[in-house]
Scaffold this active site. Structure first.
Site, PDB file in Angstrom:
ATOM      1  CG  HIS A 135      -3.636   1.634   1.715  1.00 42.74           C
ATOM      2  ND1 HIS A 135      -2.984   1.709   2.825  1.00 42.74           N
ATOM      3  CD2 HIS A 135      -2.743   1.210   0.973  1.00 42.74           C
ATOM      4  CE1 HIS A 135      -1.952   1.739   2.908  1.00 42.74           C
ATOM      5  NE2 HIS A 135      -1.469   1.211   1.895  1.00 42.74           N
TER       6      HIS A 135
ATOM      7  CD  GLU B 154       1.189  -1.718   3.549  1.00 45.10           C
ATOM      8  OE1 GLU B 154       1.325  -2.641   2.447  1.00 45.10           O
ATOM      9  OE2 GLU B 154       1.479  -0.619   3.185  1.00 45.10           O
TER      10      GLU B 154
ATOM     11  CD  GLU C 244      -0.690  -6.162   1.372  1.00 44.68           C
ATOM     12  OE1 GLU C 244      -0.569  -7.055   0.484  1.00 44.68           O
ATOM     13  OE2 GLU C 244      -0.006  -5.061   1.658  1.00 44.68           O
TER      14      GLU C 244
ATOM     15  CG  ASP D 209       3.480  -5.529   2.533  1.00 45.47           C
ATOM     16  OD1 ASP D 209       4.673  -6.094   2.267  1.00 45.47           O
ATOM     17  OD2 ASP D 209       3.222  -4.787   1.736  1.00 45.47           O
TER      18      ASP D 209
ATOM     19  CD  GLN E  77       6.689   2.176   1.819  1.00 41.59           C
ATOM     20  OE1 GLN E  77       6.293   1.836   2.813  1.00 41.59           O
ATOM     21  NE2 GLN E  77       5.604   2.412   0.817  1.00 41.59           N
TER      22      GLN E  77
ATOM     23  CE1 TYR F  49       8.067   7.927  -1.732  1.00 40.59           C
ATOM     24  CE2 TYR F  49       6.722   6.652  -3.303  1.00 40.59           C
ATOM     25  CZ  TYR F  49       6.983   7.645  -2.409  1.00 40.59           C
ATOM     26  OH  TYR F  49       6.166   8.875  -2.478  1.00 40.59           O
TER      27      TYR F  49
ATOM     28  CE  LYS G 119       5.323  -1.688   1.347  1.00 40.58           C
ATOM     29  NZ  LYS G 119       4.298  -1.830   2.044  1.00 40.58           N
TER      30      LYS G 119
END
Lengths: 370, 370
Positions: free
Chosen positions: A106, A171, A173, A205, A212, A216, A225
C-alpha cells in the site's frame, strides 16, 4: 456462518434490544448472549467494554475460559437474543486513535500516486519505523452507520474550492484495541504487546483523496480522514487468533532492538472488500510488513501513555496483487458514488482447520449535505 | 500579580487541598474559591470542568455573572484557599486534540529549516486553510508536571538510532477549549465559534525536532510530539477576552466563505517564554494569521463532530522579530538541556486599561530514562 462464531471465537460486543440500555454481549452462532447474566458479573452491565478491558490479560483469560465453559453445552436459557433482533453499538469508548501505514504494498502504491517524481515510492524512514499518525477518535462509528460524503477544500483546475469530495475512497484495515493501558514514560516492549492488546476489529478508514492531497503537506492528513471511520461491532479477542499467528515478512534492514519480536506476530487474516454486493478485493493481512506488536512498541517508545480504549489501526491492507488492494485509488477504477455500500469482512484460522469470523464493517455513502 | 486575576478574569480550574478530591474553583487574586460552595451548584463538585462546559454558552454567561456578583464584595467566608496551599490538576478531560500551524512567521521559519530547497517556505496550501493535525490527548499534562526527555528514532551520521532526543524544543502556543460540542455532519461556521469555545489556556507543545524530522514525511509528526504537552491550569473564559479582540492580519487571498469572519477574532495576548528564569521571547498572539474561529470552522467543515473537552491549539506563536519567536529552533541558540525549566505566561487587555492574566504553563526537563 454460525461456524465463524463458534466456541473458538467468542467475540465481545455491546448491543441493545428494542431500545433497552446497551449491555455487553458475546456471540455464539447467530445469537448474542448477555455477559452480565451469563457470568453474574456487573462489569458487563454497562454500555461499553472499557471496564472489562481495563482489568487486564489475566482476567481476560479467566473470563474467556468461563464463557467457553458456560456455553459449551449450547445457548443458556436467559439473556439470549437472535442477532437479527439486536442493535449493535460502538463496543468501547475510543480514547486515542493512531493509524499506521504498515503495508509495504500500500505504501508503495500510494507513494507512486502521491509523489510520482520521487525515485523510491517508499520514504527513507519507511523500513525503519512503523509510520503512523494520530486520527480523530470522535468520528469513529459502528458498522451500519451511514457515511455522509464529506466536504472539504480540494483543487479544481488548480484553485482550492470547498465542495463534496470527488475522490471518496475506502481503506480496508485491521484495528487493535488496547485494553490495559500503560503510564506515561513507560514504553511497552514489542514482546509485551499481548499483555495490552485486548482484541481486534475490522476498520474502514474512509478517505477523501482530493482533500487529503491538498492538505497533507507538511503535517499529514486531517480533514481527508476525520469525517468518519467505521469499525466492526465485534472485538475478536487476541486469544482467539492464536492459530492465525504467522511470521511477519522478512524485515530488512533488521528492526532496531525495541522493535524486535520473540514470537510470530503476523496474522493470517483474510480480508474481503465488498462493494455493492460484489467482492472486489481480498487483502491478505499476513502480507503486512509491520506487526501490531511493533506498532504498539513504537507508539510508546517516546513515553506516550496508553489508555483503555486506545485504538491503533494497521493502515490499508494491500497484498502484492491488484485484486488484493485495500483501497480504490490503488485499484484504479474510480471512487465511491452516493448510494454505494462497502462491507469489510474477514476470517482467520481457528482450531482444527476451522475458521473464525470478524463482524462486518459496513457503511453506505450518503450524498453530501447541501 | 493579584490584579491579573481580578473580577474581569475569573478563570476556571480544578484543585485539591491536602489530597482532597479535586473540585472546580475560580481564582480571585492569590486565592482560589470553591465554585460548588459559592454557587451551591453540584456541577462544580466533580474533578473536571467537563459537566459545566457541556452546559453551553447561555449557562456559561449566567454563571460568570453570578460568580462576579458573589465575589464583588471580596472573598467569601467558606471554600477559600490561598493559591500556595492547593494543588492544581488538569482542569478538564481532553477529548480530541488538534494542533494548528496558524502563525505565518513560525510556518515560514520552520519551512526554511525543514525544507531548505523549497523556493517558498510556506507550502501552497498554507494561505488557503488553517493546516492542522490531530495530536495525542493522553499525554497532555498540567503545568508543573516534569517532562522526561523522550527517546525516539533519529539520524546519527545518517543512520537511524533509538536514543534520547538531542534537539528537544518548546513551542509556545495558545489552546482553545471546546465546551459545547457539535454532532457529526454539522459544521460550526466561523461566525458561531463563540457558542462552542469555552475558554483559553496556554499550551507548550514540547517537540523533539530530531525525531520529528526523521518521521514526519509523509504522514506528519507523531513521536516528535506525542510524549508530552503542558497546559496552564486555568481556563480563561472567552468572555474575559472581550477587550482583547482585535482584527486578524490581512488574509490574502481572501478566505473561502466558510472561513469568513464577521467580528474581530484576533486576540491581543502577549505571551512570554521564560527559560531558567530569563525571559527569552515575547510572542505576540495578535500576529497570528488564522484565528481560532477559523480553525474550528475548518476542523468541522468535513463533518467531524466535536465534544466537550476537545482542545485545539494555535501552533507556535511567533512574531516577526527574533525576540518574538515561540520555539528554540527558530531562535537558533540551541535546545533544551536536562534540568532546564520553561514557563509560559501571558496577559491580555482587561477593562479600563487593566490586564488579565493566564495561568503558567511550567515544565522542567528530566533526563531520559536509561
Amino acid at each position: 456462518m454460525s461456524g465463524l462464531f463458534g466456541l473458538a471465537n467468542l467475540p465481545y460486543g455491546v448491543c441493545s434490544v428494542d431500545g433497552s440500555a446497551p449491555r455487553a454481549v458475546t456471540r455464539l452462532g447467530d445469537h448474542v448472549v448477555d455477559l452480565a447474566t451469563l457470568l453474574d458479573d456487573d462489569v458487563f452491565a454497562g454500555p461499553s467494554l472499557n471496564p472489562f478491558m481495563a482489568q487486564g490479560r489475566a482476567r481476560w483469560d479467566v473470563v474467556r475460559t468461563a464463557i467457553g465453559e458456560a456455553l459449551a453445552g449450547g445457548l443458556p436459557a436467559d439473556g439470549v437474543h437472535a442477532i437479527g433482533d439486536v442493535r449493535m453499538h460502538l463496543p468501547f469508548e475510543v480514547a486515542d486513535y493512531v493509524d499506521f501505514y504498515a503495508s509495504e504494498h500500500h505504501a508503495s502504491n500510494l507513494g507512486r500516486l502521491f509523489r510520482p517524481d520521487s525515485p523510491d515510492p517508499l520514504t527513507p524512514n519507511w523500513r525503519h519505523l512503523p509510520i503512523g499518525y494520530t486520527g480523530r477518535a470522535s468520528s469513529i462509528v459502528v458498522s451500519g452507520t451511514d457515511v455522509v460524503r464529506p466536504c472539504g477544500q480540494r483543487l479544481v483546475d488548480g484553485v482550492p474550492e470547498l465542495g463534496p469530495s470527488l475522490r471518496l475512497d475506502l481503506e480496508a484495515e485491521v484495528g487493535f484495541v488496547v485494553g490495559a493501558g500503560s503510564p506515561m514514560g513507560t514504553p511497552i516492549p514489542a514482546v509485551e504487546a499481548a499483555k495490552h492488546i485486548f482484541g481486534v476489529v475490522l476498520f474502514n478508514d474512509w478517505s477523501a483523496r482530493d482533500v487529503q492531497a491538498w492538505e497533507y503537506v507538511p503535517l499529514g492528513p486531517h480533514l481527508g480522514k476525520s469525517f468518519a471511520s467505521t469499525i466492526s461491532p465485534w472485538v475478536v479477542p487476541l486469544a482467539a487468533l492464536d492459530h492465525a499467528r504467522v511470521e511477519v515478512p522478512r524485515q530488512q534492514p533488521a528492526p532496531l532492538p525495541y522493535l524486535a519480536l520473540d514470537e510470530p506476530w503476523g496474522l493470517d487474516i483474510d480480508l474481503e472488500v465488498e462493494l455493492n454486493g460484489e467482492v472486489i478485493s481480498r487483502p491478505p493481512y499476513r502480507s503486512m510488513y509491520w506487526s501490531p506488536a511493533q506498532m504498539l512498541a513504537h507508539l510508546t517508545v517516546g513515553g506516550a501513555p496508553t489508555r483503555t480504549g486506545d485504538l491503533f489501526a494497521s493502515g490499508t491492507v494491500s497484498g502484492p496483487e491488484l485484486d488484493q488492494v485495500g483501497s480504490l485509488i490503488e485499484r484504479g477504477k474510480g471512487f465511491l458514488e452516493d448510494g454505494d455500500e462497502v462491507v469489510l469482512r474477514a476470517t482467520a484460522p481457528g482450531v482444527d482447520g476451522s475458521r473464525i469470523g470478524f463482524g462486518e464493517a459496513r457503511g453506505r455513502i450518503r450524498e453530501a449535505r447541501s
